[in-house]
Write a protein that holds these residues in place. Structure first.
Motif, PDB file in Angstrom:
ATOM      1  N   SER A  32       0.837  -1.194   0.000  1.00 36.20           N
ATOM      2  CA  SER A  32       0.000   0.000   0.000  1.00 36.20           C
ATOM      3  C   SER A  32       0.876   1.250   0.000  1.00 36.20           C
ATOM      4  O   SER A  32       1.855   1.338   0.734  1.00 36.20           O
ATOM      5  CB  SER A  32      -0.895  -0.016   1.241  1.00 36.20           C
ATOM      6  OG  SER A  32      -1.731   1.108   1.242  1.00 36.20           O
ATOM      7  N   GLY A  33       0.546   2.209  -0.867  1.00 32.14           N
ATOM      8  CA  GLY A  33       1.306   3.448  -0.980  1.00 32.14           C
ATOM      9  C   GLY A  33       2.416   3.413  -2.006  1.00 32.14           C
ATOM     10  O   GLY A  33       3.019   4.445  -2.309  1.00 32.14           O
ATOM     11  N   THR A  34       2.706   2.251  -2.580  1.00 31.12           N
ATOM     12  CA  THR A  34       3.770   2.110  -3.580  1.00 31.12           C
ATOM     13  C   THR A  34       3.264   2.552  -4.944  1.00 31.12           C
ATOM     14  O   THR A  34       2.160   2.218  -5.348  1.00 31.12           O
ATOM     15  CB  THR A  34       4.233   0.640  -3.667  1.00 31.12           C
ATOM     16  OG1 THR A  34       4.632   0.199  -2.377  1.00 31.12           O
ATOM     17  CG2 THR A  34       5.371   0.470  -4.640  1.00 31.12           C
ATOM     18  N   ARG A  35       4.084   3.308  -5.674  1.00 30.28           N
ATOM     19  CA  ARG A  35       3.730   3.713  -7.040  1.00 30.28           C
ATOM     20  C   ARG A  35       4.145   2.586  -7.974  1.00 30.28           C
ATOM     21  O   ARG A  35       5.275   2.090  -7.903  1.00 30.28           O
ATOM     22  CB  ARG A  35       4.435   5.012  -7.403  1.00 30.28           C
ATOM     23  CG  ARG A  35       4.078   5.510  -8.795  1.00 30.28           C
ATOM     24  CD  ARG A  35       4.457   6.971  -8.969  1.00 30.28           C
ATOM     25  NE  ARG A  35       4.571   7.333 -10.355  1.00 30.28           N
ATOM     26  CZ  ARG A  35       3.548   7.543 -11.171  1.00 30.28           C
ATOM     27  NH1 ARG A  35       2.319   7.409 -10.718  1.00 30.28           N
ATOM     28  NH2 ARG A  35       3.744   7.891 -12.418  1.00 30.28           N
ATOM     29  N   VAL A  36       3.242   2.164  -8.845  1.00 33.54           N
ATOM     30  CA  VAL A  36       3.508   1.055  -9.759  1.00 33.54           C
ATOM     31  C   VAL A  36       3.041   1.418 -11.170  1.00 33.54           C
ATOM     32  O   VAL A  36       2.240   2.330 -11.360  1.00 33.54           O
ATOM     33  CB  VAL A  36       2.798  -0.254  -9.314  1.00 33.54           C
ATOM     34  CG1 VAL A  36       3.305  -0.724  -7.974  1.00 33.54           C
ATOM     35  CG2 VAL A  36       1.295  -0.101  -9.303  1.00 33.54           C
ATOM     36  N   ARG A  37       3.565   0.680 -12.127  1.00 30.34           N
ATOM     37  CA  ARG A  37       2.994   0.695 -13.473  1.00 30.34           C
ATOM     38  C   ARG A  37       2.732  -0.762 -13.826  1.00 30.34           C
ATOM     39  O   ARG A  37       3.541  -1.645 -13.544  1.00 30.34           O
ATOM     40  CB  ARG A  37       3.889   1.395 -14.496  1.00 30.34           C
ATOM     41  CG  ARG A  37       5.191   0.729 -14.802  1.00 30.34           C
ATOM     42  CD  ARG A  37       5.977   1.529 -15.830  1.00 30.34           C
ATOM     43  NE  ARG A  37       7.262   0.884 -16.074  1.00 30.34           N
ATOM     44  CZ  ARG A  37       8.209   1.397 -16.816  1.00 30.34           C
ATOM     45  NH1 ARG A  37       8.037   2.570 -17.383  1.00 30.34           N
ATOM     46  NH2 ARG A  37       9.340   0.737 -16.990  1.00 30.34           N
ATOM     47  N   VAL A  38       1.570  -1.003 -14.385  1.00 32.23           N
ATOM     48  CA  VAL A  38       1.124  -2.368 -14.626  1.00 32.23           C
ATOM     49  C   VAL A  38       0.564  -2.481 -16.041  1.00 32.23           C
ATOM     50  O   VAL A  38      -0.104  -1.580 -16.531  1.00 32.23           O
ATOM     51  CB  VAL A  38       0.085  -2.799 -13.555  1.00 32.23           C
ATOM     52  CG1 VAL A  38      -1.138  -1.922 -13.584  1.00 32.23           C
ATOM     53  CG2 VAL A  38      -0.295  -4.242 -13.694  1.00 32.23           C
ATOM     54  N   VAL A  57       7.751  -1.517 -10.081  1.00 33.04           N
ATOM     55  CA  VAL A  57       7.656  -0.669  -8.893  1.00 33.04           C
ATOM     56  C   VAL A  57       8.570   0.532  -9.110  1.00 33.04           C
ATOM     57  O   VAL A  57       9.706   0.392  -9.559  1.00 33.04           O
ATOM     58  CB  VAL A  57       8.070  -1.446  -7.634  1.00 33.04           C
ATOM     59  CG1 VAL A  57       8.136  -0.549  -6.419  1.00 33.04           C
ATOM     60  CG2 VAL A  57       7.114  -2.600  -7.383  1.00 33.04           C
ATOM     61  N   SER A  58       8.079   1.717  -8.769  1.00 30.67           N
ATOM     62  CA  SER A  58       8.843   2.944  -8.957  1.00 30.67           C
ATOM     63  C   SER A  58       9.976   3.035  -7.948  1.00 30.67           C
ATOM     64  O   SER A  58       9.800   2.733  -6.769  1.00 30.67           O
ATOM     65  CB  SER A  58       7.932   4.160  -8.812  1.00 30.67           C
ATOM     66  OG  SER A  58       8.700   5.350  -8.880  1.00 30.67           O
ATOM     67  N   ARG A  59      11.114   3.464  -8.432  1.00 35.78           N
ATOM     68  CA  ARG A  59      12.245   3.776  -7.553  1.00 35.78           C
ATOM     69  C   ARG A  59      12.380   5.286  -7.382  1.00 35.78           C
ATOM     70  O   ARG A  59      13.342   5.762  -6.813  1.00 35.78           O
ATOM     71  CB  ARG A  59      13.533   3.206  -8.139  1.00 35.78           C
ATOM     72  CG  ARG A  59      13.596   1.710  -8.087  1.00 35.78           C
ATOM     73  CD  ARG A  59      14.926   1.214  -8.533  1.00 35.78           C
ATOM     74  NE  ARG A  59      15.052  -0.216  -8.326  1.00 35.78           N
ATOM     75  CZ  ARG A  59      15.982  -0.955  -8.861  1.00 35.78           C
ATOM     76  NH1 ARG A  59      16.891  -0.395  -9.643  1.00 35.78           N
ATOM     77  NH2 ARG A  59      16.043  -2.232  -8.629  1.00 35.78           N
ATOM     78  N   GLY A  60      11.430   6.027  -7.938  1.00 39.28           N
ATOM     79  CA  GLY A  60      11.436   7.482  -7.835  1.00 39.28           C
ATOM     80  C   GLY A  60      12.180   8.132  -8.994  1.00 39.28           C
ATOM     81  O   GLY A  60      12.724   7.472  -9.868  1.00 39.28           O
ATOM     82  N   VAL A  61      12.177   9.456  -8.974  1.00 38.67           N
ATOM     83  CA  VAL A  61      12.880  10.230  -9.993  1.00 38.67           C
ATOM     84  C   VAL A  61      14.303  10.452  -9.503  1.00 38.67           C
ATOM     85  O   VAL A  61      14.513  10.934  -8.399  1.00 38.67           O
ATOM     86  CB  VAL A  61      12.170  11.578 -10.231  1.00 38.67           C
ATOM     87  CG1 VAL A  61      12.954  12.431 -11.211  1.00 38.67           C
ATOM     88  CG2 VAL A  61      10.760  11.339 -10.746  1.00 38.67           C
ATOM     89  N   GLY A  68      19.781  14.694 -19.142  1.00 43.33           N
ATOM     90  CA  GLY A  68      19.340  13.858 -18.027  1.00 43.33           C
ATOM     91  C   GLY A  68      19.308  14.601 -16.708  1.00 43.33           C
ATOM     92  O   GLY A  68      18.465  14.334 -15.846  1.00 43.33           O
ATOM     93  N   LEU A  69      20.216  15.543 -16.534  1.00 38.63           N
ATOM     94  CA  LEU A  69      20.249  16.333 -15.304  1.00 38.63           C
ATOM     95  C   LEU A  69      19.098  17.341 -15.251  1.00 38.63           C
ATOM     96  O   LEU A  69      18.463  17.519 -14.221  1.00 38.63           O
ATOM     97  CB  LEU A  69      21.590  17.061 -15.207  1.00 38.63           C
ATOM     98  CG  LEU A  69      21.855  17.833 -13.925  1.00 38.63           C
ATOM     99  CD1 LEU A  69      21.933  16.878 -12.748  1.00 38.63           C
ATOM    100  CD2 LEU A  69      23.144  18.627 -14.044  1.00 38.63           C
ATOM    101  N   TYR A 111      13.844  11.501 -15.221  1.00 42.88           N
ATOM    102  CA  TYR A 111      12.612  10.730 -15.364  1.00 42.88           C
ATOM    103  C   TYR A 111      12.565   9.632 -14.300  1.00 42.88           C
ATOM    104  O   TYR A 111      13.558   9.335 -13.646  1.00 42.88           O
ATOM    105  CB  TYR A 111      12.471  10.143 -16.770  1.00 42.88           C
ATOM    106  CG  TYR A 111      13.663   9.337 -17.222  1.00 42.88           C
ATOM    107  CD1 TYR A 111      13.721   7.974 -17.000  1.00 42.88           C
ATOM    108  CD2 TYR A 111      14.730   9.939 -17.863  1.00 42.88           C
ATOM    109  CE1 TYR A 111      14.816   7.237 -17.396  1.00 42.88           C
ATOM    110  CE2 TYR A 111      15.820   9.208 -18.275  1.00 42.88           C
ATOM    111  CZ  TYR A 111      15.861   7.851 -18.033  1.00 42.88           C
ATOM    112  OH  TYR A 111      16.941   7.122 -18.418  1.00 42.88           O
ATOM    113  N   GLU A 112      11.400   9.056 -14.162  1.00 41.97           N
ATOM    114  CA  GLU A 112      11.150   8.052 -13.129  1.00 41.97           C
ATOM    115  C   GLU A 112      11.869   6.750 -13.463  1.00 41.97           C
ATOM    116  O   GLU A 112      11.841   6.283 -14.598  1.00 41.97           O
ATOM    117  CB  GLU A 112       9.642   7.821 -13.018  1.00 41.97           C
ATOM    118  CG  GLU A 112       9.209   7.090 -11.792  1.00 41.97           C
ATOM    119  CD  GLU A 112       7.712   7.198 -11.574  1.00 41.97           C
ATOM    120  OE1 GLU A 112       7.287   6.848 -10.472  1.00 41.97           O
ATOM    121  OE2 GLU A 112       6.983   7.641 -12.472  1.00 41.97           O
TER     122      GLU A 112
END
Length: 162
Positions: free
Chosen positions: A28-34, A87-91, A148-149, A153-154
């Protein structure tokens, strides 16, 4: 005899139960792409798959409830219908910078080597294609790192692939 039959059924059924559940990273609370199945073939994206990004609201055994931005409520997705889940590791500016620098270096090296003509008076005119590729890689890496700097991106980590 019955004991052996029960053990065999358990050993054959246990992997199916494990496959039907979501990995521990999906909380719960994790950002995902499916990716889920799509009935019609689509022009953009993976063939016959629909991509959703959102935040996990809850995980209940074989079902994940996903809160998708711009929608009301949540979407229930069965584990059996998931084709891929990341699962997202963030930006990350650093990771984006390195990935863009590597891509820019490869692209710059190939471009400069193909455009090089030692007999030409205009740019690029190196004595060897290797020298042109080296300078192209340096320019490409520098430009890619800056891109990139500035526009990170995520980053994603794959946890389910089917």
């Amino acid at each position: 005899m019955n004991r052996h039959l029960l053990v065999a059924i358990f050993l054959l059924g246990a992997p199916r139960l494990a496959i039907a559940q979501f990995p521990a990273e999906v909380q719960s609370g994790t950002r995902v792409r499916v990716w889920i199945p799509e009935t019609a073939r689509q022009e953009d994206g993976p063939e016959r798959r629909q991509l959703l990004r959102g935040t996990v609201e809850s995980v209940d055994g074989s079902t994940v409830r996903l809160r998708v931005p711009g929608t009301t409520g949540s979407l229930a997705i069965q584990r059996a219908s998931v084709r891929r889940l990341d699962v997202s590791r963030g930006v990350s500016r650093g990771a984006s910078m390195v990935e863009r620098a590597v891509g820019g270096a490869v692209g710059g090296a190939i471009t400069f080597a193909l455009l090089n003509d030692p007999g030409r008076s205009s740019y690029p005119h190196y004595r060897s294609d290797w020298r042109a590729a080296g300078d192209g890689a340096a320019w490409g890496a520098g430009i890619g790192a800056v891109v990139g700097l500035i526009w990170p991106y995520e980053q994603w980590h794959r946890v389910i692939r089917r």
